[in-house]
Scaffold this active site. Structure first.
Site, PDB file in Angstrom:
ATOM      1  N   HIS A  70       0.842  -1.207   0.000  1.00  0.00           N
ATOM      2  CA  HIS A  70       0.000   0.000   0.000  1.00  0.00           C
ATOM      3  C   HIS A  70       0.875   1.254   0.000  1.00  0.00           C
ATOM      4  CE1 HIS A  70      -3.436   2.602   1.345  1.00  0.00           C
ATOM      5  NE2 HIS A  70      -2.444   3.260   1.925  1.00  0.00           N
ATOM      6  N   GLU A  71       1.881   1.288   0.876  1.00  0.00           N
ATOM      7  CA  GLU A  71       2.747   2.466   0.973  1.00  0.00           C
ATOM      8  C   GLU A  71       3.615   2.632  -0.270  1.00  0.00           C
ATOM      9  OE1 GLU A  71       2.073   4.558   3.081  1.00  0.00           O
ATOM     10  OE2 GLU A  71       0.855   3.312   4.402  1.00  0.00           O
TER      11      GLU A  71
ATOM     12  N   GLU B 249      -6.657   6.699  -1.181  1.00  0.00           N
ATOM     13  CA  GLU B 249      -6.511   5.542  -0.309  1.00  0.00           C
ATOM     14  C   GLU B 249      -7.065   4.296  -0.989  1.00  0.00           C
ATOM     15  OE1 GLU B 249      -4.838   5.202   2.380  1.00  0.00           O
ATOM     16  OE2 GLU B 249      -4.322   7.321   2.532  1.00  0.00           O
TER      17      GLU B 249
ATOM     18  N   HIS C 252       1.637   4.342  -2.867  1.00  0.00           N
ATOM     19  CA  HIS C 252       1.613   5.797  -2.696  1.00  0.00           C
ATOM     20  C   HIS C 252       2.860   6.417  -3.329  1.00  0.00           C
ATOM     21  CE1 HIS C 252      -1.955   6.608  -0.469  1.00  0.00           C
ATOM     22  NE2 HIS C 252      -1.622   5.908   0.598  1.00  0.00           N
TER      23      HIS C 252
END
Length: 300
Positions: free
Chosen positions: A143-144, A222, A147
């Protein structure tokens, strides 16, 4: 995958738009004050300050965030499993290896920061390493990294600095006007009028600075990072399970504040702080239940 990452260029444009607005606001303040007090040096100071702050937000905002969250840099020998997880996911995503930091917090959480792919940082809390299993940690790291690949991190981090600077300046003008620190060279009535205007502007700018955090960062990022991370690991359940554990953990975060809350994978506010009206007003994360449902509805 190309569709998921199409927002990257948009985030770059948003970053420069915010910096431009910041420059205009601060220089505008300086211009009005210099005209009123008939002192050109105020305008020069405003121009210098706005340019310095904008450049600083680009080059050093990540360092400021790391200092605010008290994150500590670790090496591979400190946690080989974590490093191998990050390294494998970086190879799969085509990203360079980021620096890895750990926050000494019991609450499981994580965020990414940095100005670009080559100067990126992934931060996890000690609680996340203790409470999540390997597949869940992989989901969070994916997930990070998403980003980072989506170029969210520069926008996220710059907002912390610029919104904070505007709020500080607004508070400065408010305090100066309250204690009579601002005086013109003209009659008292005109001085009182300008003091009233400056007070109102300061009172308005403070909440706007906080709202900037919410408005500039779409909640869709998100969902985008969740979907991108799930595609990267090919196992959406890992991130879904991680989000369940993170959201249900009651541990408070000592360094949690409204300026940096939007950086984390899940809101760092827990208990009474999570129910605070101000926290709810500037909530930057979509409901965890919606994110989990979306992940479990993915077909990869």
């Amino acid at each position: 995958m190309a569709t998921l990452y199409s927002q990257a260029d948009s985030n770059i444009r948003k970053t420069w738009f915010l910096i431009t607005v910041f420059l205009i606001v601060i220089i505008g303040f300086g211009f009005l004050l210099s005209r009123y007090f008939n002192t050109p040096s105020i305008l020069y100071l405003a121009v210098f300050f706005s340019i310095f702050s904008s450049i600083g937000s680009y080059w050093w905002s990540d360092k400021l965030v790391l200092a605010m969250t008290k994150a500590k840099l670790i090496q591979e020998a400190d946690n080989r499993e974590l490093f191998h997880i990050v390294e494998n996911l970086c190879i799969a995503s085509g990203l360079p290896m980021p620096k890895i930091y750990v926050m000494p917090e019991a609450q499981p959480n994580a965020f990414a920061t940095g100005r670009d792919n080559k100067h990126s940082v992934v931060v996890v809390t000690a609680g996340l390493l203790q409470r999540l299993n390997k597949t869940e940690i992989e989901g969070v790291i994916a997930h990070e990294l998403s980003h980072i690949k989506n170029k969210d991190i520069l926008l996220q981090t710059v907002i912390v600095v610029l919104a904070g600077v505007v709020a500080i300046l607004a508070d400065f003008f408010l305090r100066m006007s309250m204690f009579g620190g601002l005086r013109s060279n003209d009659d008292d009535s005109k001085g009182n009028a300008i003091l009233l205007v400056l007070t109102l502007v300061a009172a308005i700018l403070a909440p706007i600075a906080a709202t900037l955090i919410q408005l500039a960062i779409s909640r869709k990022r998100e969902f985008l990072a969740d979907a991108s991370g799930a595609l990267l690991t090919r196992y959406p359940e890992g991130l879904a399970s991680a989000l369940e554990k993170i959201s249900s953990d009651p541990s408070p975060m000592k360094v949690a504040n409204n300026s940096t809350a939007h950086l984390f994978i899940s809101s760092p506010f827990k208990g009474k702080r999570a129910g605070n009206w101000l926290t709810k007003l500037f909530l930057t994360h979509p409901p965890i239940e919606q994110r989990i449902a979306a992940l479990r509805g993915l077909k990869v």
